[in-house]
Scaffold this motif. Sequence first.
Motif, PDB file in Angstrom:
ATOM      1  N   LEU A   1     -37.709   1.372 -42.562  1.00  0.00           N
ATOM      2  CA  LEU A   1     -37.915   1.706 -44.085  1.00  0.00           C
ATOM      3  C   LEU A   1     -36.810   0.912 -45.034  1.00  0.00           C
ATOM      4  CD1 LEU A   1     -38.707   5.587 -43.690  1.00  0.00           C
ATOM      5  CD2 LEU A   1     -40.215   3.707 -44.173  1.00  0.00           C
ATOM      6  N   GLU A   2     -37.393   0.603 -45.840  1.00  0.00           N
ATOM      7  CA  GLU A   2     -36.580   0.065 -47.008  1.00  0.00           C
ATOM      8  C   GLU A   2     -35.901   1.095 -47.787  1.00  0.00           C
ATOM      9  OE1 GLU A   2     -38.913  -2.959 -49.029  1.00  0.00           O
ATOM     10  OE2 GLU A   2     -39.073  -4.137 -47.161  1.00  0.00           O
ATOM     11  N   GLU A   3     -34.831   0.885 -48.623  1.00  0.00           N
ATOM     12  CA  GLU A   3     -34.419   1.757 -49.380  1.00  0.00           C
ATOM     13  C   GLU A   3     -35.258   2.589 -50.316  1.00  0.00           C
ATOM     14  OE1 GLU A   3     -30.599   2.204 -52.592  1.00  0.00           O
ATOM     15  OE2 GLU A   3     -30.833   0.527 -51.583  1.00  0.00           O
ATOM     16  N   GLY A   4     -35.337   3.548 -50.545  1.00  0.00           N
ATOM     17  CA  GLY A   4     -36.201   4.305 -51.373  1.00  0.00           C
ATOM     18  C   GLY A   4     -37.617   4.909 -50.575  1.00  0.00           C
ATOM     19  N   GLN A   5     -37.803   4.135 -49.661  1.00  0.00           N
ATOM     20  CA  GLN A   5     -38.980   4.543 -48.914  1.00  0.00           C
ATOM     21  C   GLN A   5     -38.772   5.861 -47.990  1.00  0.00           C
ATOM     22  OE1 GLN A   5     -39.934   1.011 -46.689  1.00  0.00           O
ATOM     23  NE2 GLN A   5     -41.638   0.506 -48.245  1.00  0.00           N
ATOM     24  N   ASP A   6     -39.738   6.652 -47.657  1.00  0.00           N
ATOM     25  CA  ASP A   6     -39.760   7.945 -46.938  1.00  0.00           C
ATOM     26  C   ASP A   6     -40.793   8.193 -46.083  1.00  0.00           C
ATOM     27  OD1 ASP A   6     -41.644   8.536 -48.715  1.00  0.00           O
ATOM     28  OD2 ASP A   6     -40.873  10.826 -49.141  1.00  0.00           O
ATOM     29  N   ARG A   7     -41.571   7.032 -45.940  1.00  0.00           N
ATOM     30  CA  ARG A   7     -42.934   7.117 -44.939  1.00  0.00           C
ATOM     31  C   ARG A   7     -43.332   5.734 -44.601  1.00  0.00           C
ATOM     32  NH1 ARG A   7     -46.190  11.079 -48.105  1.00  0.00           N
ATOM     33  NH2 ARG A   7     -44.239  11.579 -48.813  1.00  0.00           N
ATOM     34  N   VAL A   8     -43.835   6.016 -43.351  1.00  0.00           N
ATOM     35  CA  VAL A   8     -44.472   4.578 -42.882  1.00  0.00           C
ATOM     36  C   VAL A   8     -45.942   4.987 -42.219  1.00  0.00           C
ATOM     37  CG1 VAL A   8     -43.438   5.490 -40.383  1.00  0.00           C
ATOM     38  CG2 VAL A   8     -43.864   2.837 -41.031  1.00  0.00           C
ATOM     39  N   THR A   9     -46.647   4.199 -42.063  1.00  0.00           N
ATOM     40  CA  THR A   9     -47.898   4.021 -41.535  1.00  0.00           C
ATOM     41  C   THR A   9     -47.780   3.659 -40.165  1.00  0.00           C
ATOM     42  OG1 THR A   9     -49.036   3.127 -43.682  1.00  0.00           O
ATOM     43  CG2 THR A   9     -50.221   3.099 -41.444  1.00  0.00           C
ATOM     44  N   LEU A  10     -48.409   4.591 -39.121  1.00  0.00           N
ATOM     45  CA  LEU A  10     -48.055   4.501 -37.815  1.00  0.00           C
ATOM     46  C   LEU A  10     -48.540   2.894 -37.363  1.00  0.00           C
ATOM     47  CD1 LEU A  10     -48.905   7.946 -36.699  1.00  0.00           C
ATOM     48  CD2 LEU A  10     -46.642   6.918 -36.900  1.00  0.00           C
ATOM     49  N   PRO A  11     -47.810   2.361 -36.466  1.00  0.00           N
ATOM     50  CA  PRO A  11     -48.261   1.106 -36.068  1.00  0.00           C
ATOM     51  C   PRO A  11     -49.238   1.107 -35.035  1.00  0.00           C
ATOM     52  CG  PRO A  11     -46.075   1.586 -35.045  1.00  0.00           C
ATOM     53  CD  PRO A  11     -46.421   2.706 -35.984  1.00  0.00           C
ATOM     54  N   SER A  12     -50.363   0.115 -34.811  1.00  0.00           N
ATOM     55  CA  SER A  12     -51.189   0.009 -34.086  1.00  0.00           C
ATOM     56  C   SER A  12     -50.544  -0.683 -32.767  1.00  0.00           C
ATOM     57  CB  SER A  12     -52.247  -1.107 -34.557  1.00  0.00           C
ATOM     58  OG  SER A  12     -51.748  -2.383 -34.585  1.00  0.00           O
ATOM     59  N   PRO A  13     -51.084  -0.546 -31.598  1.00  0.00           N
ATOM     60  CA  PRO A  13     -50.431  -1.264 -30.391  1.00  0.00           C
ATOM     61  C   PRO A  13     -50.058  -2.777 -30.731  1.00  0.00           C
ATOM     62  CG  PRO A  13     -52.287   0.211 -29.611  1.00  0.00           C
ATOM     63  CD  PRO A  13     -52.193  -0.104 -31.231  1.00  0.00           C
ATOM     64  N   GLU A  14     -50.977  -3.402 -31.529  1.00  0.00           N
ATOM     65  CA  GLU A  14     -50.829  -4.830 -31.686  1.00  0.00           C
ATOM     66  C   GLU A  14     -49.536  -5.148 -32.750  1.00  0.00           C
ATOM     67  OE1 GLU A  14     -53.662  -3.246 -31.760  1.00  0.00           O
ATOM     68  OE2 GLU A  14     -54.494  -4.298 -30.037  1.00  0.00           O
ATOM     69  N   MET A  15     -49.496  -4.083 -33.584  1.00  0.00           N
ATOM     70  CA  MET A  15     -48.404  -4.377 -34.393  1.00  0.00           C
ATOM     71  C   MET A  15     -47.054  -3.862 -33.982  1.00  0.00           C
ATOM     72  SD  MET A  15     -49.811  -2.320 -38.103  1.00  0.00           S
ATOM     73  CE  MET A  15     -48.186  -2.512 -38.747  1.00  0.00           C
ATOM     74  N   GLY A  16     -46.967  -2.969 -32.936  1.00  0.00           N
ATOM     75  CA  GLY A  16     -45.811  -2.457 -31.944  1.00  0.00           C
ATOM     76  C   GLY A  16     -45.247  -3.671 -31.255  1.00  0.00           C
ATOM     77  N   LYS A  17     -46.153  -4.693 -30.964  1.00  0.00           N
ATOM     78  CA  LYS A  17     -45.463  -5.928 -30.352  1.00  0.00           C
ATOM     79  C   LYS A  17     -44.682  -6.973 -30.893  1.00  0.00           C
ATOM     80  CE  LYS A  17     -49.480  -5.600 -27.164  1.00  0.00           C
ATOM     81  NZ  LYS A  17     -50.824  -6.314 -26.740  1.00  0.00           N
ATOM     82  N   SER A  18     -44.215  -6.566 -32.084  1.00  0.00           N
ATOM     83  CA  SER A  18     -43.419  -7.187 -32.859  1.00  0.00           C
ATOM     84  C   SER A  18     -42.028  -7.369 -32.293  1.00  0.00           C
ATOM     85  CB  SER A  18     -43.260  -6.602 -34.446  1.00  0.00           C
ATOM     86  OG  SER A  18     -42.387  -5.440 -34.336  1.00  0.00           O
TER      87      SER A  18
END
Length: 234
Positions: A124-141
């Motif tokens: 999370l960047e400064e000022g952010q308080d939430r994240v969209t849950l990553p898909s399995p493909e995104m989790g492979k970063s």
Amino acid sequence: MTQTTASPQNQQQSQAWLRGLLAIAWADGDFDKRERQAIAEITHNNPELAQQDSCENGISPGELAAALGDDANVAENFLRTAVMVAIADGIYTVGEDKLLQAFCEALGNCPDALSNLRHTLEDLEEGQDRVTLPSPEMGKSRSEKGKPKGDVLAPVRQWLDHVEVQDPKVARFLCRMIPANCPFERDIKLFGRKIVRIPAMCEINPLYEQLVGLRFRALSYLADKCGEDVSPYF
């Protein structure tokens, strides 16, 4: 009816369980129409909840732990349902994470799966308080060392698959909080022919199958064990 050790055993536990779920529902500070209806219904049908002095804050971690008792199975099953309420919209917030961690500490039960869920907040960047849950493909970063992280939510899925529903009040609340279908799905047509389908947002949620499974368990419990008409939930 015989209940398992993972279910609320008495009225006090049942009310504490509901208040804990309400606290999680309020934790992100963002209420859509469905959430407002679910909260209104559960408090209307359970006036004892509205009479609680701390109703607006759900329940404190200490109160929750005292009411649920020392059974580790009960504590962990509560945490599973709480996580389901938190991620029903496919978004995880700092507020939800803090409250879940406080519940874990009070209950003396901190499943490893929750650590994986917390990892989704790391970037999370400064000022952010939430994240969209990553898909399995995104989790492979790539990680900082250049190695694939893998599907960070895989342990969470496995853990949530063991959730149990054995309380009618909790079951009704879950059936209201988890939508039967997502209103955002639509087809784009050109000259009367479908050219593309925009998927429902809930299908994009990487924990969608677990949510659907929990809703099915809740509906089945109400219909098969409690003999209730579940048509209002569709």
